[in-house]
Scaffold this active site. Structure first.
Site, PDB file in Angstrom:
ATOM      1  N   ARG A   1      -0.224  -7.170  24.856  1.00 43.89           N
ATOM      2  CA  ARG A   1       0.431  -5.902  24.512  1.00 43.89           C
ATOM      3  C   ARG A   1       1.381  -6.100  23.334  1.00 43.89           C
ATOM      4  O   ARG A   1       2.361  -6.829  23.427  1.00 43.89           O
ATOM      5  CB  ARG A   1       1.212  -5.399  25.717  1.00 43.89           C
TER       6      ARG A   1
ATOM      7  N   PRO B   1       7.416  -1.976  34.363  1.00 44.29           N
ATOM      8  CA  PRO B   1       6.107  -1.493  33.925  1.00 44.29           C
ATOM      9  C   PRO B   1       5.629  -2.111  32.622  1.00 44.29           C
ATOM     10  O   PRO B   1       6.415  -2.378  31.715  1.00 44.29           O
ATOM     11  CB  PRO B   1       6.309   0.018  33.773  1.00 44.29           C
ATOM     12  N   ASN B   2       4.332  -2.338  32.587  1.00 46.64           N
ATOM     13  CA  ASN B   2       3.588  -2.845  31.432  1.00 46.64           C
ATOM     14  C   ASN B   2       3.826  -4.315  31.113  1.00 46.64           C
ATOM     15  O   ASN B   2       3.159  -4.869  30.251  1.00 46.64           O
ATOM     16  CB  ASN B   2       3.850  -1.992  30.184  1.00 46.64           C
TER      17      ASN B   2
ATOM     18  N   ARG C   1      15.294  -1.123  17.984  1.00 45.18           N
ATOM     19  CA  ARG C   1      14.062  -0.356  18.171  1.00 45.18           C
ATOM     20  C   ARG C   1      14.346   1.136  18.138  1.00 45.18           C
ATOM     21  O   ARG C   1      15.385   1.565  17.665  1.00 45.18           O
ATOM     22  CB  ARG C   1      13.386  -0.802  19.468  1.00 45.18           C
TER      23      ARG C   1
ATOM     24  N   ASN D   1      14.028  -7.242  34.255  1.00 44.36           N
ATOM     25  CA  ASN D   1      13.567  -6.587  33.029  1.00 44.36           C
ATOM     26  C   ASN D   1      12.866  -5.331  33.531  1.00 44.36           C
ATOM     27  O   ASN D   1      11.726  -5.376  33.958  1.00 44.36           O
ATOM     28  CB  ASN D   1      12.607  -7.461  32.232  1.00 44.36           C
TER      29      ASN D   1
ATOM     30  N   ALA E   1      10.515   0.020  30.459  1.00 49.48           N
ATOM     31  CA  ALA E   1      10.855   1.394  30.079  1.00 49.48           C
ATOM     32  C   ALA E   1      11.771   2.072  31.090  1.00 49.48           C
ATOM     33  O   ALA E   1      12.514   2.996  30.726  1.00 49.48           O
ATOM     34  CB  ALA E   1       9.584   2.214  29.885  1.00 49.48           C
TER      35      ALA E   1
ATOM     36  N   GLU F   1      20.437  -8.153  33.342  1.00 46.63           N
ATOM     37  CA  GLU F   1      19.360  -7.383  32.706  1.00 46.63           C
ATOM     38  C   GLU F   1      18.854  -8.159  31.491  1.00 46.63           C
ATOM     39  O   GLU F   1      19.661  -8.649  30.693  1.00 46.63           O
ATOM     40  CB  GLU F   1      19.918  -6.031  32.262  1.00 46.63           C
TER      41      GLU F   1
ATOM     42  N   HIS G   1      15.698  -8.358  28.266  1.00 43.31           N
ATOM     43  CA  HIS G   1      14.633  -7.720  27.498  1.00 43.31           C
ATOM     44  C   HIS G   1      14.103  -8.725  26.488  1.00 43.31           C
ATOM     45  O   HIS G   1      14.879  -9.477  25.891  1.00 43.31           O
ATOM     46  CB  HIS G   1      15.144  -6.479  26.760  1.00 43.31           C
TER      47      HIS G   1
ATOM     48  N   TYR H   1       6.476  -8.136  21.438  1.00 44.17           N
ATOM     49  CA  TYR H   1       6.735  -8.849  22.683  1.00 44.17           C
ATOM     50  C   TYR H   1       6.291 -10.312  22.682  1.00 44.17           C
ATOM     51  O   TYR H   1       6.528 -11.021  23.655  1.00 44.17           O
ATOM     52  CB  TYR H   1       6.064  -8.108  23.856  1.00 44.17           C
TER      53      TYR H   1
END
Length: 156
Positions: free
Chosen positions: A25, A17-18, A114, A81, A84, A105, A107, A30
Site C-alpha cells: 500500500r 485499518p489498512n 500530509r 497506530n 485513519a 500513539e 504513525h 508507508y
C-alpha cells in the site's frame, strides 16, 4: 537491575485499518516493510526490553475498542497506530481514556506533513505521547518510550 527482579511488562499493540496492506500500500508514503515484519521487530525489541508484545490488526473500529477494554488486567500499556481512525474515532479515544492504561500513539508517516485532515488526532490528548514520521522505527521508538514510561511509574 537483573532480569530476575524486573517485572516483565505486557504490551498490547494495536494496528488499525489498512495496515494489513503494508508493504504493498502506497510504499512511497508507508515504505516497503510489511506488518508481519513490524510485529517481528516489536517482538525482538520487546525481548530486549523484557516486555511481552501481543499484536492485533483490525479494520473494524469496534474490535479495536473491544481490545482496548480487554487490556485492563491483562496488559500494562498499549502501543497504537489507529490509522485513519486517529482522525475520526471518538470511540477509540474514549476507550483509551476509560481504561487509563499508559498508551503511546505511533504513525509510520509524519501526519503533520500530509493532508490537513490528518493533522488532528482525537487520540493524542489521552495518550502519553505520539511518535510519527520514522517509518517502521516509529513503532520501535514508541515501544521504547512506553516501556520507559511504565518502568518509571512502577520503579523498576
Amino acid at each position: 537491575m537483573s532480569g530476575d527482579t524486573r517485572k516483565r511488562l505486557s504490551i498490547l499493540v494495536l494496528h488499525g485499518p489498512n495496515l494489513n496492506l503494508l508493504g504493498q500500500r502506497e510504499p512511497g508514503i508507508y515504505g516497503s516493510v510489511t506488518l508481519d515484519e513490524i510485529n517481528y521487530l516489536l517482538e525482538q525489541e520487546g525481548q530486549m526490553l523484557e516486555a511481552s508484545v501481543t499484536a492485533l490488526q483490525s479494520n473494524h473500529e469496534g474490535i479495536l475498542v473491544d481490545r482496548i477494554h480487554g487490556a485492563l488486567g491483562h496488559h500494562d500499556g498499549i502501543l497504537i497506530n489507529a490509522g485513519a481512525y486517529t482522525h475520526t474515532s471518538v470511540a477509540i479515544r474514549d476507550a483509551i481514556a476509560a481504561v487509563a492504561l499508559p498508551t503511546v500513539e505511533v504513525h509510520l508517516s509524519n501526519i503533520y506533513q500530509r493532508e490537513a485532515f490528518r493533522h488532528h488526532s482525537f487520540i493524542a490528548p489521552v495518550v502519553v505521547g505520539q511518535i510519527s514520521g520514522f517509518g517502521a522505527n516509529s513503532y520501535r521508538l514508541g515501544l521504547q518510550a512506553l516501556v520507559l514510561t511504565l518502568r518509571k511509574s512502577i520503579g523498576n
